[in-house]
Write a protein that holds these residues in place. Structure first.
Motif, mmCIF file in Angstrom:
data_model
loop_
_atom_site.group_PDB
_atom_site.id
_atom_site.type_symbol
_atom_site.label_atom_id
_atom_site.label_comp_id
_atom_site.label_asym_id
_atom_site.label_seq_id
_atom_site.Cartn_x
_atom_site.Cartn_y
_atom_site.Cartn_z
ATOM 1 N N ARG A 108 101.005 -20.061 56.969
ATOM 2 C CA ARG A 108 101.049 -21.475 57.378
ATOM 3 C C ARG A 108 101.289 -21.600 58.884
ATOM 4 N NH1 ARG A 108 104.261 -25.797 53.823
ATOM 5 N NH2 ARG A 108 102.616 -25.155 52.419
ATOM 6 N N TYR A 109 102.246 -20.824 59.407
ATOM 7 C CA TYR A 109 102.518 -20.863 60.848
ATOM 8 C C TYR A 109 101.306 -20.397 61.646
ATOM 9 C CZ TYR A 109 107.532 -21.469 59.833
ATOM 10 O OH TYR A 109 108.752 -21.926 59.409
ATOM 11 N N ALA A 110 100.642 -19.336 61.191
ATOM 12 C CA ALA A 110 99.457 -18.828 61.892
ATOM 13 C C ALA A 110 98.368 -19.884 61.938
ATOM 14 C CB ALA A 110 98.946 -17.555 61.223
ATOM 15 N N ALA A 111 98.191 -20.620 60.856
ATOM 16 C CA ALA A 111 97.180 -21.682 60.818
ATOM 17 C C ALA A 111 97.536 -22.809 61.787
ATOM 18 C CB ALA A 111 97.025 -22.226 59.397
ATOM 19 N N GLU A 112 98.822 -23.157 61.856
ATOM 20 C CA GLU A 112 99.258 -24.213 62.782
ATOM 21 C C GLU A 112 99.072 -23.788 64.238
ATOM 22 O OE1 GLU A 112 103.325 -25.230 62.006
ATOM 23 O OE2 GLU A 112 102.888 -25.927 59.973
ATOM 24 N N ILE A 113 99.419 -22.557 64.540
ATOM 25 C CA ILE A 113 99.360 -22.060 65.915
ATOM 26 C C ILE A 113 97.929 -21.821 66.358
ATOM 27 C CG2 ILE A 113 99.954 -20.101 67.398
ATOM 28 C CD1 ILE A 113 102.541 -19.872 65.631
ATOM 29 N N GLY A 114 97.158 -21.159 65.535
ATOM 30 C CA GLY A 114 95.791 -20.800 65.913
ATOM 31 C C GLY A 114 94.761 -21.597 65.150
ATOM 32 N N GLN A 127 102.685 -12.986 67.535
ATOM 33 C CA GLN A 127 103.972 -13.037 68.227
ATOM 34 C C GLN A 127 104.645 -14.391 68.023
ATOM 35 O OE1 GLN A 127 102.681 -11.924 72.164
ATOM 36 N NE2 GLN A 127 103.292 -9.801 71.869
ATOM 37 N N LEU A 128 103.881 -15.458 68.096
ATOM 38 C CA LEU A 128 104.446 -16.795 67.891
ATOM 39 C C LEU A 128 104.893 -16.993 66.445
ATOM 40 C CD1 LEU A 128 101.958 -18.812 70.096
ATOM 41 C CD2 LEU A 128 104.375 -18.374 70.570
ATOM 42 N N VAL A 129 104.131 -16.490 65.491
ATOM 43 C CA VAL A 129 104.505 -16.580 64.073
ATOM 44 C C VAL A 129 105.818 -15.838 63.849
ATOM 45 C CG1 VAL A 129 103.890 -15.797 61.737
ATOM 46 C CG2 VAL A 129 102.174 -16.906 63.182
ATOM 47 N N ARG A 130 105.898 -14.618 64.353
ATOM 48 C CA ARG A 130 107.122 -13.832 64.175
ATOM 49 C C ARG A 130 108.314 -14.494 64.852
ATOM 50 N NH1 ARG A 130 105.203 -7.522 64.597
ATOM 51 N NH2 ARG A 130 103.717 -7.629 62.872
ATOM 52 N N GLY A 131 108.093 -15.134 65.986
ATOM 53 C CA GLY A 131 109.169 -15.853 66.665
ATOM 54 C C GLY A 131 109.735 -16.967 65.797
ATOM 55 N N ARG A 132 108.860 -17.739 65.168
ATOM 56 C CA ARG A 132 109.325 -18.822 64.298
ATOM 57 C C ARG A 132 110.081 -18.260 63.095
ATOM 58 N NH1 ARG A 132 104.738 -23.389 63.576
ATOM 59 N NH2 ARG A 132 106.464 -24.471 62.553
ATOM 60 N N ILE A 133 109.581 -17.168 62.531
ATOM 61 C CA ILE A 133 110.258 -16.550 61.389
ATOM 62 C C ILE A 133 111.626 -16.021 61.814
ATOM 63 C CG2 ILE A 133 110.181 -14.588 59.790
ATOM 64 C CD1 ILE A 133 107.090 -15.087 59.679
ATOM 65 N N LEU A 134 111.701 -15.374 62.975
ATOM 66 C CA LEU A 134 112.979 -14.846 63.454
ATOM 67 C C LEU A 134 113.977 -15.958 63.757
ATOM 68 C CD1 LEU A 134 111.787 -11.840 65.619
ATOM 69 C CD2 LEU A 134 112.939 -11.773 63.391
ATOM 70 N N GLU A 135 113.508 -17.115 64.194
ATOM 71 C CA GLU A 135 114.406 -18.259 64.373
ATOM 72 C C GLU A 135 115.062 -18.619 63.047
ATOM 73 O OE1 GLU A 135 112.642 -21.706 66.102
ATOM 74 O OE2 GLU A 135 112.140 -20.700 67.967
ATOM 75 N N LEU A 136 114.256 -18.676 61.987
ATOM 76 C CA LEU A 136 114.793 -19.000 60.665
ATOM 77 C C LEU A 136 115.793 -17.939 60.206
ATOM 78 C CD1 LEU A 136 111.647 -20.298 58.770
ATOM 79 C CD2 LEU A 136 113.713 -21.592 59.331
ATOM 80 N N VAL A 137 115.456 -16.679 60.395
ATOM 81 C CA VAL A 137 116.347 -15.594 59.974
ATOM 82 C C VAL A 137 117.663 -15.672 60.746
ATOM 83 C CG1 VAL A 137 116.635 -13.081 59.850
ATOM 84 C CG2 VAL A 137 114.442 -14.123 59.230
ATOM 85 N N ASN A 138 117.599 -15.955 62.033
ATOM 86 C CA ASN A 138 118.812 -16.120 62.834
ATOM 87 C C ASN A 138 119.688 -17.225 62.250
ATOM 88 O OD1 ASN A 138 120.366 -15.682 65.491
ATOM 89 N ND2 ASN A 138 120.033 -17.888 65.416
ATOM 90 N N TYR A 139 119.078 -18.349 61.926
ATOM 91 C CA TYR A 139 119.832 -19.468 61.362
ATOM 92 C C TYR A 139 120.450 -19.089 60.013
ATOM 93 C CZ TYR A 139 121.135 -23.971 59.554
ATOM 94 O OH TYR A 139 121.854 -25.006 59.026
ATOM 95 N N LEU A 140 119.662 -18.443 59.149
ATOM 96 C CA LEU A 140 120.178 -18.058 57.835
ATOM 97 C C LEU A 140 121.338 -17.074 57.963
ATOM 98 C CD1 LEU A 140 116.858 -17.738 55.827
ATOM 99 C CD2 LEU A 140 118.513 -19.622 55.805
#
Length: 173
Positions: A108-114, A127-140
């Motif tokens: 879903r993130y890849a589709a939104e970004i690209g 890289q942008l997809v992984r960044g968004r995922i890592l933000e979520l993991v940091n929060y969790l």
């Protein structure tokens, strides 16, 4: 040579742009945890504002939504970083997790970004997809509760150590 009114316009314009932004952030306001905005947008509808599995959509999911504040507790006190990344991403089938009611956020993130109008190369998109995922993991990771239920793990300050904020140790004052 610049006239006096033109020389004064630069600092006045800068002040007009900066001062409202400073006023919008109250002094002493608690710093928002990295990933909290992404969590509210992507996860809170199912997992709830506090991550306890009580979001408004949870009642419509078979088996409900899991409590995300006990991931560490359910893994012998260790936050399952890699498994959480894989579960959020969802593009790699993780058989141990069973069925998948959760959206495949990586796709879903890849589709939104690209999206169709973007000419991103695949590396930049990933890289942008992984960044968004890592933000979520940091929060969790930041909202994990100790087994005694006395508050988030990252807010505790062990004797002689700095506090934890945004997933990184802060220096002692």
């Amino acid at each position: 040579m610049t006239s006096r009114p033109m020389r004064m316009a630069g600092p006045a314009l800068a002040a007009a742009l900066v001062l409202p932004a400073l006023a919008a952030t109250p002094a002493g306001a608690e710093e928002e945890i990295i990933g909290s905005g992404e969590y509210r947008m992507s996860c809170a509808p199912c997992h709830g504002a506090g991550g306890r599995g009580d979001g408004p959509v949870a009642e419509f999911l078979e088996g409900g939504a899991p409590d995300l504040t006990t991931l560490s507790e359910r893994n012998d006190g260790d936050f399952p970083f890699r498994q959480v990344v894989q579960m959020i991403d969802g593009r790699i089938d993780v058989r141990a997790h069973g069925g998948r009611d959760m959206p495949v956020w990586g796709r879903r993130y890849a589709a939104e970004i690209g999206g169709p109008d973007q000419q991103w190369d695949s590396l930049a998109t990933e890289q942008l997809v992984r960044g968004r995922i890592l933000e979520l993991v940091n929060y969790l990771q930041a909202i994990q509760q100790p087994s005694d239920g006395n508050g988030p793990l990252l807010s505790a300050r062990p004797e002689g150590e700095g506090t934890m904020q945004n997933g990184a140790a802060a220096a002692e004052d």
